[in-house]
Design a protein around this motif. Structure first.
Motif, PDB file in Angstrom:
ATOM      1  N   ARG A 159       0.849  -1.200   0.000  1.00 49.15           N
ATOM      2  CA  ARG A 159       0.000   0.000   0.000  1.00 49.15           C
ATOM      3  C   ARG A 159       0.880   1.243   0.000  1.00 49.15           C
ATOM      4  N   PRO A 160       0.725   2.104  -1.009  1.00 47.59           N
ATOM      5  CA  PRO A 160       1.642   3.234  -1.165  1.00 47.59           C
ATOM      6  C   PRO A 160       1.733   4.128   0.069  1.00 47.59           C
ATOM      7  N   ASN A 161       0.611   4.377   0.759  1.00 47.49           N
ATOM      8  CA  ASN A 161       0.714   5.304   1.889  1.00 47.49           C
ATOM      9  C   ASN A 161       1.189   4.633   3.171  1.00 47.49           C
ATOM     10  N   LEU A 162       1.361   3.315   3.128  1.00 49.09           N
ATOM     11  CA  LEU A 162       1.847   2.607   4.308  1.00 49.09           C
ATOM     12  C   LEU A 162       3.326   2.219   4.160  1.00 49.09           C
ATOM     13  N   ALA A 163       3.768   2.091   2.897  1.00 53.04           N
ATOM     14  CA  ALA A 163       5.082   1.502   2.625  1.00 53.04           C
ATOM     15  C   ALA A 163       6.221   2.288   3.283  1.00 53.04           C
ATOM     16  N   LEU A 164       6.194   3.616   3.142  1.00 52.84           N
ATOM     17  CA  LEU A 164       7.284   4.420   3.695  1.00 52.84           C
ATOM     18  C   LEU A 164       7.337   4.283   5.218  1.00 52.84           C
ATOM     19  N   PHE A 233      19.213  10.792   5.185  1.00 55.41           N
ATOM     20  CA  PHE A 233      19.603  11.156   3.819  1.00 55.41           C
ATOM     21  C   PHE A 233      20.199   9.981   3.053  1.00 55.41           C
ATOM     22  N   ASP A 234      20.491   8.898   3.760  1.00 55.40           N
ATOM     23  CA  ASP A 234      21.097   7.753   3.085  1.00 55.40           C
ATOM     24  C   ASP A 234      20.020   6.708   2.788  1.00 55.40           C
ATOM     25  N   ALA A 235      19.793   5.804   3.720  1.00 54.58           N
ATOM     26  CA  ALA A 235      18.687   4.849   3.630  1.00 54.58           C
ATOM     27  C   ALA A 235      18.638   4.095   2.308  1.00 54.58           C
ATOM     28  N   PHE A 236      19.790   3.875   1.682  1.00 51.49           N
ATOM     29  CA  PHE A 236      19.778   3.172   0.395  1.00 51.49           C
ATOM     30  C   PHE A 236      19.525   1.680   0.557  1.00 51.49           C
ATOM     31  N   ALA A 237      20.318   1.045   1.410  1.00 49.09           N
ATOM     32  CA  ALA A 237      20.245  -0.414   1.526  1.00 49.09           C
ATOM     33  C   ALA A 237      18.838  -0.871   1.862  1.00 49.09           C
ATOM     34  N   ILE A 238      18.203  -0.193   2.794  1.00 50.07           N
ATOM     35  CA  ILE A 238      16.882  -0.645   3.229  1.00 50.07           C
ATOM     36  C   ILE A 238      15.845  -0.459   2.124  1.00 50.07           C
ATOM     37  N   VAL A 239      15.902   0.665   1.420  1.00 50.32           N
ATOM     38  CA  VAL A 239      14.940   0.906   0.342  1.00 50.32           C
ATOM     39  C   VAL A 239      15.210  -0.048  -0.818  1.00 50.32           C
ATOM     40  N   ALA A 240      16.492  -0.234  -1.142  1.00 48.41           N
ATOM     41  CA  ALA A 240      16.833  -1.087  -2.275  1.00 48.41           C
ATOM     42  C   ALA A 240      16.399  -2.531  -2.038  1.00 48.41           C
ATOM     43  N   VAL A 241      16.533  -3.017  -0.814  1.00 47.67           N
ATOM     44  CA  VAL A 241      16.253  -4.427  -0.551  1.00 47.67           C
ATOM     45  C   VAL A 241      14.811  -4.654  -0.098  1.00 47.67           C
ATOM     46  N   LEU A 242      14.317  -3.793   0.783  1.00 46.67           N
ATOM     47  CA  LEU A 242      13.019  -4.063   1.403  1.00 46.67           C
ATOM     48  C   LEU A 242      11.843  -3.625   0.545  1.00 46.67           C
ATOM     49  N   SER A 243      11.912  -2.473  -0.095  1.00 47.82           N
ATOM     50  CA  SER A 243      10.732  -1.952  -0.770  1.00 47.82           C
ATOM     51  C   SER A 243      10.420  -2.744  -2.033  1.00 47.82           C
ATOM     52  N   VAL A 244       9.182  -2.646  -2.467  1.00 47.28           N
ATOM     53  CA  VAL A 244       8.753  -3.323  -3.694  1.00 47.28           C
ATOM     54  C   VAL A 244       9.467  -2.674  -4.878  1.00 47.28           C
ATOM     55  N   ASP A 245      10.030  -3.466  -5.735  1.00 42.62           N
ATOM     56  CA  ASP A 245      10.926  -3.052  -6.833  1.00 42.62           C
ATOM     57  C   ASP A 245      11.658  -1.715  -6.642  1.00 42.62           C
ATOM     58  N   GLY A 246      12.526  -1.715  -5.613  1.00 42.58           N
ATOM     59  CA  GLY A 246      13.465  -0.602  -5.396  1.00 42.58           C
ATOM     60  C   GLY A 246      12.838   0.778  -5.382  1.00 42.58           C
ATOM     61  N   GLY A 247      12.189   1.131  -4.292  1.00 41.64           N
ATOM     62  CA  GLY A 247      11.611   2.463  -4.182  1.00 41.64           C
ATOM     63  C   GLY A 247      10.110   2.491  -4.455  1.00 41.64           C
TER      64      GLY A 247
END
Lengths: 302, 309
Positions: A159-164, A233-247
């Motif tokens: 869900r887009p408004n829950l994902a972040l 300002f970083d948070a790359f690893a978590i977004v790249a791995v955890l989120s649905v298709d990278g972001g």
């Protein structure tokens, strides 16, 4: 004694300075230059001036990422510091007092060890772990329980408004223990007599926290805020791995680091990615300068 | 301030220890006892809940590593029917976790060693020797603390590529060292400054060279600081994800653990080998728990002393 000083100094500095200039300084300097070109890797780069920056202004993905940094920048430090402060207070001064000695609640040592543990795990590993935890069907840790209890599954990452917020929750999960230990160290250096005196005057625990602990901990809080801000300002690893298709979904969790990576190493738009890097650089710098300016305050001597 | 409070607490002022945990805490004249007890109770619950939130996902992963796929889906909360060690075997060999683990160990060992050696050498010289350009070099290093790595990522990729070090462990190790130098030098320079110069002078008078003085006198004296920074670097480099992702992307046999696990997690979806993924995660997490349990005091001190700049 002075004999042979310069050969020694040069000998000791040569390798570190060379490595540093080749792999750190030169790339940073080049990044600014590449950001002014339309370089795509194959043909020679052409100078395009501020074109990349102008395109950034019209790029929806870029603004979405900036907006997410705004949310992260407020939510991550606020939530983490609030939880960590509360726990650190309990663990250090929440218990009974005897003489001038403040004591933490029962089991304080155990909690400090357990809470800190996620800090030792790599963010990428934690991201995979929480993929399992957040799974949208009965195999997920949370939804497994919810569905057994007869609830509908929560689509944490879909869900887009829950994902972040699901991602922020993981970052908080990891960070709290570190700041508990950091604040504990700060609190340990506050003399017990101050608490003693305040208690004599009839201060409650709540008053103790807001009128004694918090003001005396200001410097440590400032450090924590800067650290968490930089993490936001970083948070790359978590977004790249955890989120649905990278972001995703649909850019709902993307961050600048993700967009830089995607533009550079997926689309080969090196010039454009570098322009984003420069934007990120100035955002980080502005944040650090602002924080230090705004939180400047007379530190309390004790 | 209340003049009474400036008196040092005397042993006589100590309240008698009673069995009632709330009794001494509620000593404040106006602070009602019930408020204290309520606060303490609430605090205990909050702490216990957070401990559960931290422990359960990890424990749940360990349990799921022994299950098969149907158990994972049908009963995520029960114990596995039997201990399926073959999940671990599959993760270790077929999914290459063993190889990724070994790669991480090799890379982090070399890069931490290099970082500590080069970092302490530079920090020592910058902290204790006066020479032209000293401050300039020091600030050049320290300014690296403020830059986001992502700004440099594109040119860094090409620097490494042009040196022929792309997809090699050497390249990754050198890059790790270079990016770890700012903090290491910043921290250790401050540390070397605090060491007494009398020992150094005595050594030099005894005919000890600068280099020997550093390795045999100053390094041992700086041990507490070196350990703190080493812990900081080991954990940071072990956790690296974006640098290996960019620098090792094409040769899968050179991948480090974070990369490998992230990739297994993607493939687990296609191959439906969820128990293998849980086993892989367990292999990645368990050693960290053991190392942390043994060294938790040093690790906490090392990481937090690094945070207070």
């Amino acid at each position: 004694m002075r004999h042979g000083k310069y050969p020694f100094v040069i000998g000791f500095l040569f390798a570190p300075v060379t490595l540093y200039v080749v792999f750190v300084i030169a790339p940073y300097a080049q990044a600014f230059q590449i950001s002014m070109t339309n370089w795509r890797g194959l043909s020679a780069p052409q100078w395009v001036g501020f074109d990349n920056y102008r395109r950034l202004l019209d790029d929806g993905a870029f603004w979405k990422a900036v907006q997410h940094h705004g949310v992260l920048l407020l939510a991550l430090p606020l939530i983490t510091i609030a939880i960590a402060l509360f726990f650190a207070f309990l663990l250090n001064v929440g218990g009974k007092s005897s003489g001038g000695q403040r004591q933490g609640v029962w089991g304080a040592k155990f909690y400090r060890v357990v809470f800190f543990f996620p800090q030792v795990l790599a963010v990428a590993i934690i991201a995979v772990l929480f993929q399992m935890v957040y799974r949208p069907n009965e195999s997920g840790l949370i939804n497994g329980v919810l569905m057994k209890l007869g609830f509908d599954p929560v689509l944490f990452l879909v869900r887009p408004n829950l994902a972040l917020w699901s991602i922020i929750a993981v970052l908080v999960w990891q960070a709290v223990g570190f700041y508990v230990v950091l604040f504990s160290a700060g609190m340990a250096s506050i003399p017990g007599e101050i608490y003693e005196a305040a208690e004599m005057d009839g201060a409650t625990k709540v008053t103790l926290f807001f009128r004694v602990t918090l003001p005396l901990l200001w410097d440590t809080l400032q450090v924590a805020w800067v650290y968490l801000g930089i993490a936001a300002f970083d948070a790359f690893a978590i977004v790249a791995v955890l989120s649905v298709d990278g972001g995703g979904p649909d850019g709902a969790t993307t961050v600048l680091a993700m967009e830089i990576y995607r533009n550079a190493f997926v689309y080969s738009k090196y010039g454009y990615a570098s322009a984003m890097g420069v934007a990120l650089f100035f955002l980080t710098l502005t944040f650090a300068a602002l924080t230090l300016r705004l939180s400047k305050r007379e530190s309390v001597e004790y | 301030m209340n003049p009474q409070s400036t008196l040092p607490p005397t042993p006589a002022a100590k309240p008698p220890k009673t069995g009632d945990p709330g009794a001494s805490g509620g000593r404040g004249r106006k602070g009602p006892r019930s408020e204290v007890r309520f606060f303490a109770g609430l605090g205990h619950i909050a702490l216990a809940v957070w401990a559960v939130i931290v422990i359960v996902p990890i424990l749940w992963t360990f349990l799921a590593a022994f299950k098969n796929t149907s158990e994972i889906f049908s009963s995520p909360w029960t114990l596995p029917a039997e201990l399926r060690w073959e999940n671990f075997g599959r993760a270790w060999t077929k999914a290459n976790v063993g190889r990724y683990f070994l790669n991480s160990v090799i890379v982090v060992t070399c890069s931490t060693f290099g970082t500590m050696l080069l970092g302490s050498m530079a920090a020592y010289v910058l902290a204790r020797y006066k020479f032209w350009g000293n401050r300039a070099i020091y600030y050049l290093f320290v300014s690296g603390l403020a830059f986001p790595v992502f700004l440099a990522l594109v040119p860094l990729f090409f620097v490494v590529k042009n040196l022929g070090l792309l997809d090699t462990h050497t390249g990754v190790v050198l890059v790790y060292i270079a990016y770890s130098l700012p903090f290491t030098i910043f921290f250790l320079a401050a540390f070397f400054k605090t060491l007494p110069s009398s020992v150094a002078e005595a050594g030099l008078i005894d005919g000890c060279g600068h280099t020997r003085l550093f390795f045999q006198v100053m390094m041992p004296m700086a041990k507490p600081g070196l350990i703190s920074v080493a812990i900081f670097n080991i954990i940071g480099q072990w956790a690296q994800y974006q640098l290996p992702l960019v620098l090792l992307s094409n040769s899968k046999d050179k991948w480090v653990l974070t990369q490998g696990i992230a990739d297994i997690s993607v493939n687990a979806g296609y191959e439906a080998d969820w128990s293998g993924l849980f086993a892989a995660l367990t292999i990645a997490i368990l050693p960290m728990i053991i190392v942390y349990a043994v060294f938790q005091r040093q690790i906490q001190a090392g990481l937090t002393s690094g945070a207070v700049k």
